[in-house]
Design an enzyme around this catalytic site. Structure first.
Site, PDB file in Angstrom:
ATOM      1  N   THR A 199       0.859  -1.186   0.000  1.00  0.00           N
ATOM      2  CA  THR A 199       0.000   0.000   0.000  1.00  0.00           C
ATOM      3  C   THR A 199       0.890   1.230   0.000  1.00  0.00           C
ATOM      4  O   THR A 199       2.028   1.177   0.484  1.00  0.00           O
ATOM      5  CB  THR A 199      -0.873   0.042   1.252  1.00  0.00           C
ATOM      6  OG1 THR A 199      -0.004   0.034   2.376  1.00  0.00           O
ATOM      7  CG2 THR A 199      -1.794  -1.146   1.323  1.00  0.00           C
ATOM      8  N   GLU A 239      -5.875  -3.310  -1.304  1.00  0.00           N
ATOM      9  CA  GLU A 239      -6.299  -4.405  -0.428  1.00  0.00           C
ATOM     10  C   GLU A 239      -7.493  -5.180  -0.979  1.00  0.00           C
ATOM     11  O   GLU A 239      -7.856  -6.215  -0.454  1.00  0.00           O
ATOM     12  CB  GLU A 239      -6.687  -3.846   0.958  1.00  0.00           C
ATOM     13  CG  GLU A 239      -5.512  -3.410   1.820  1.00  0.00           C
ATOM     14  CD  GLU A 239      -5.121  -1.956   1.607  1.00  0.00           C
ATOM     15  OE1 GLU A 239      -5.394  -1.416   0.515  1.00  0.00           O
ATOM     16  OE2 GLU A 239      -4.541  -1.360   2.534  1.00  0.00           O
ATOM     17  N   LYS A 288     -13.263  17.878  11.438  1.00  0.00           N
ATOM     18  CA  LYS A 288     -14.200  17.841  12.562  1.00  0.00           C
ATOM     19  C   LYS A 288     -14.433  19.259  13.059  1.00  0.00           C
ATOM     20  O   LYS A 288     -13.583  19.851  13.701  1.00  0.00           O
ATOM     21  CB  LYS A 288     -13.652  16.945  13.665  1.00  0.00           C
ATOM     22  CG  LYS A 288     -13.603  15.513  13.192  1.00  0.00           C
ATOM     23  CD  LYS A 288     -13.068  14.549  14.226  1.00  0.00           C
ATOM     24  CE  LYS A 288     -12.983  13.169  13.622  1.00  0.00           C
ATOM     25  NZ  LYS A 288     -11.671  12.626  13.512  1.00  0.00           N
ATOM     26  N   TRP A 325     -18.929  16.448  11.217  1.00  0.00           N
ATOM     27  CA  TRP A 325     -17.931  16.137  10.202  1.00  0.00           C
ATOM     28  C   TRP A 325     -18.221  16.871   8.898  1.00  0.00           C
ATOM     29  O   TRP A 325     -19.366  16.921   8.450  1.00  0.00           O
ATOM     30  CB  TRP A 325     -17.902  14.640   9.926  1.00  0.00           C
ATOM     31  CG  TRP A 325     -17.293  13.837  11.037  1.00  0.00           C
ATOM     32  CD1 TRP A 325     -16.946  14.292  12.273  1.00  0.00           C
ATOM     33  CD2 TRP A 325     -16.970  12.448  11.015  1.00  0.00           C
ATOM     34  NE1 TRP A 325     -16.427  13.280  13.022  1.00  0.00           N
ATOM     35  CE2 TRP A 325     -16.433  12.128  12.287  1.00  0.00           C
ATOM     36  CE3 TRP A 325     -17.075  11.438  10.067  1.00  0.00           C
ATOM     37  CZ2 TRP A 325     -16.000  10.838  12.610  1.00  0.00           C
ATOM     38  CZ3 TRP A 325     -16.647  10.163  10.393  1.00  0.00           C
ATOM     39  CH2 TRP A 325     -16.108   9.861  11.645  1.00  0.00           C
TER      40      TRP A 325
HETATM   41  P1  AMP Z   1      -4.972   2.518  -3.432  1.00  0.00           P
HETATM   42  O1  AMP Z   1      -4.806   1.318  -2.601  1.00  0.00           O
HETATM   43  O2  AMP Z   1      -3.705   3.252  -3.698  1.00  0.00           O
HETATM   44  O3  AMP Z   1      -5.735   2.232  -4.677  1.00  0.00           O
HETATM   45  O4  AMP Z   1      -5.854   3.553  -2.576  1.00  0.00           O
HETATM   46  C1  AMP Z   1      -7.119   3.205  -2.097  1.00  0.00           C
HETATM   47  C2  AMP Z   1      -7.808   4.438  -1.564  1.00  0.00           C
HETATM   48  O5  AMP Z   1      -7.984   5.406  -2.604  1.00  0.00           O
HETATM   49  C3  AMP Z   1      -9.200   4.183  -1.053  1.00  0.00           C
HETATM   50  O6  AMP Z   1      -9.208   3.663   0.249  1.00  0.00           O
HETATM   51  C4  AMP Z   1      -9.818   5.571  -1.148  1.00  0.00           C
HETATM   52  O7  AMP Z   1      -9.475   6.376  -0.046  1.00  0.00           O
HETATM   53  C5  AMP Z   1      -9.176   6.144  -2.394  1.00  0.00           C
HETATM   54  N1  AMP Z   1     -10.064   5.973  -3.549  1.00  0.00           N
HETATM   55  C6  AMP Z   1     -10.018   5.035  -4.502  1.00  0.00           C
HETATM   56  N2  AMP Z   1     -10.969   5.233  -5.431  1.00  0.00           N
HETATM   57  C7  AMP Z   1     -11.662   6.314  -5.046  1.00  0.00           C
HETATM   58  C8  AMP Z   1     -12.794   7.026  -5.564  1.00  0.00           C
HETATM   59  N3  AMP Z   1     -13.385   6.674  -6.690  1.00  0.00           N
HETATM   60  N4  AMP Z   1     -13.227   8.099  -4.868  1.00  0.00           N
HETATM   61  C9  AMP Z   1     -12.635   8.483  -3.721  1.00  0.00           C
HETATM   62  N5  AMP Z   1     -11.569   7.868  -3.195  1.00  0.00           N
HETATM   63  C10 AMP Z   1     -11.091   6.796  -3.842  1.00  0.00           C
END
Ligand code: AMP
Length: 550
Positions: A191, A336, A445, A450
């Site tokens: 990640t 994940e 916050k 929120w």
């Molecule tokens: P990654 O593992 O780098 O793909 O990041 C995952 C995270 O990206 C998620 O937990 C979200 O916080 C954010 N994310 C992915 N897709 C979206 C989306 N369409 N809109 C908002 N946040 C997103």
């Protein structure tokens, strides 16, 4: 009593065998790292993947060994993935946008034995190699001539270095794939880890295969053999959103952009390779759309674009749909989750709504694909209503979702019932459309309530003079935190703080109105293209809101 159906383990290299057998002539086109456009097909890729497997086997690599790739989307990268999985290894994607120290940490944590890398990363590899004691071989993904050229410029000190084409040259291409358990590990991706050390997500053959089938569905990527697919999203970012598996699974043409992800290069491939479907994060489309606008580009072949990784603003969806007649598939997921979680396609009765009402659904992150269970809870793990208003921690479970990080890290993200806490805050409506309001650590916050930073950002970028926007919470003596809107103007645009606040009026609740607007030259991004709010918070650490004295 057990069923009487055949045991056919779900092994990912069966995908490339299927593609070779049934869609053998279907092209895989790459803008190569060396420069020219390269053309091959699934039949040739399957043979060369076997050569990779044979060569790795000959090297003495064993089942479960981690083999890293530090590479762009290319045909060689595809062959390498399938070759590694077919000999029982674990492909481990390294993200070249990370800092060298992060890469060193990750490669050592994974105990990578081999690193396949693109020649564009020669100096990076040279820099990290002395700190990677477990790596036995470095394979430059090119031929001998280009390797020789490369080492004249950089990378001359990389130890145990061989050119990819030399590495596979002695192999027959008739290697028999290993007989593996479908639950065996086959891929590893860390990640991006905005806080703490990056954590490893270890995919299995079974999870990748099921995920590819989930992706291929009509209400997801809707890929088919008539498609020409351009994954701009890199294979090192959450498995190129499954496209390296789902495209060959259905026999679609693959168009690989190599190292060039700028607007001009992407648009050129969209046209010359008659691309029907493409996928990338919003920041890529931000520059590509600017390029298209400035150069009067039309997209006659493109039918749909998948956008995710960060929230896709309404204005971006409208531009694609109204100006270019391209459908936007807004998706949410995570490394994940392999990564697909939800998809913003229109459910039957939403498709019958007037256009403006449909748009209200398209900006949401979408409804879950089969294989993803989803719920929102409060901090005490009580489930919250699916009414589109209550927001809480978003938790998920399913067969392509992580059940624990590599080497047992990050245990607090998992509960006893097998739910994984995504770290996102969301609402779910009665139709199962989910809307991300924030990452839990970014939520603002204010007076115990929120405020969603993402929602304000999405609206702000709809202002014609705004290129990009970010909202962070800033300390306030009365309200605890108040929103600060940080804006990058479009080139040549003249806009004031007041103009922007006026634009937001009526579009968000009064108490969500940012207390101030600050203009900056650019906004920092993470290695996967997300706004880096930790850096922004540091940048504005000493900043005082004009309302703070009240
Ligand atoms: P990654 O593992 O780098 O793909 O990041 C995952 C995270 O990206 C998620 O937990 C979200 O916080 C954010 N994310 C992915 N897709 C979206 C989306 N369409 N809109 C908002 N946040 C997103």
């Amino acid at each position: 009593m057990l069923g009487l159906m055949q045991d056919w383990p779900l092994l990912v290299h069966k995908i490339i065998d299927h593609a070779a057998q049934n869609h053998g002539d279907r092209e895989v086109v790459t803008r190569s790292v060396e420069g020219p456009i390269h053309r091959t097909n699934y039949r040739e890729i399957a043979v060369r993947a076997r050569k990779v497997a044979e060569a790795l086997d000959r090297l003495g690599l064993k089942e479960g060994d981690r083999i890293a790739t530090l590479a762009w989307n290319t045909w060689r990268h595809l062959e390498t993935w399938y070759g590694i999985t077919g000999m029982g290894g674990v492909y481990h994607t390294l993200n070249p946008r990370l800092f060298p120290d992060q890469l060193i940490y990750i490669a050592n944590h994974a105990e990578d034995k081999v690193i396949f890398f693109d020649i564009t990363f020669a100096s990076l590899v040279e820099q990290i190699a002395p700190k990677l004691p477990k790596v036995e071989l470095y394979i430059a993904m090119t031929d001998a001539a280009h390797l020789a050229e490369m080492t004249k410029k950089s990378g001359a000190n990389i130890p145990n270095l061989v050119a990819y084409e030399e590495f596979i040259a002695g192999s027959s291409g008739t290697y028999e794939w290993k007989q593996l358990d479908e639950k065996a590990a086959c891929g590893l991706c860390y990640t991006s880890g905005t806080t703490g050390n990056p954590k490893g997500v270890l995919y299995s053959h079974r999870s990748n295969m099921l995920h590819a089938m989930m992706c291929a569905q009509t209400d997801a990527q809707a890929v088919c053999s008539r498609d020409s697919i351009l994954p701009v999203v890199p294979m090192f970012h959450a498995n190129a959103w499954g496209l390296a598996f789902s495209a060959p699974m259905v026999g679609a043409k693959l168009v690989m952009p190599g190292p060039k992800l700028d607007g001009a290069s992407v648009c050129e491939l969209l046209t010359t390779e008659r691309v029907t479907m493409t996928a990338a994060v919003p920041t890529v489309w931000l520059t590509a759309l600017q390029y298209m606008d400035q150069n009067n580009i039309s997209l006659p072949h493109l039918n749909r674009v998948m956008i995710g990784g960060s929230a896709c603003p309404r204005s971006m969806i409208e531009t694609f749909e109204k100006k270019y007649n391209v459908q936007v598939i807004h998706a949410w997921g995570m490394t994940e989750m392999s990564p697909l979680g939800t998809i913003g396609t229109l459910k039957h009765h939403v498709a019958e709504l007037p256009h403006d009402k449909q748009m209200d659904y398209k900006v949401k992150q979408g409804h879950p694909v089969f294989g993803v269970e989803m719920k929102i809870t409060d901090d005490d793990n009580n489930e919250l209503p699916r009414d589109g208003k209550a927001f809480g921690r978003l938790k998920v479970r399913g067969p392509a979702i992580v059940k624990g990080y590599f080497r047992g890290e990050g245990t607090d993200a998992f509960d006893d019932d097998g739910w994984f806490d995504t770290g996102d805050v969301a609402t779910i409506d009665s139709e199962s459309y989910m809307t991300i309001t924030d990452r839990s650590k970014d939520v603002i916050k204010s007076g115990g309530e929120w405020i969603s930073s993402i929602e304000i950002e999405n609206i702000a970028v709809g202002h014609p003079a705004v290129a990009e926007a970010a909202v962070i919470g800033v300390r306030h003596p009365k309200w605890d935190e108040r929103p600060l809107l940080i804006v990058v103007k479009k080139p040549g645009a003249a806009v004031t703080r007041e103009d922007i606040l006026e634009y937001l009026k009526g579009k968000i609740a009064k108490w969500w109105m940012p207390d101030d607007v600050q203009f900056v030259a650019d906004i920092p991004h993470t290695a996967t293209g997300k706004i880096q709010k930790t850096t922004l918070r540091e940048q504005f650490h000493a900043y005082r809101l004009p309302t703070a004295a009240e």
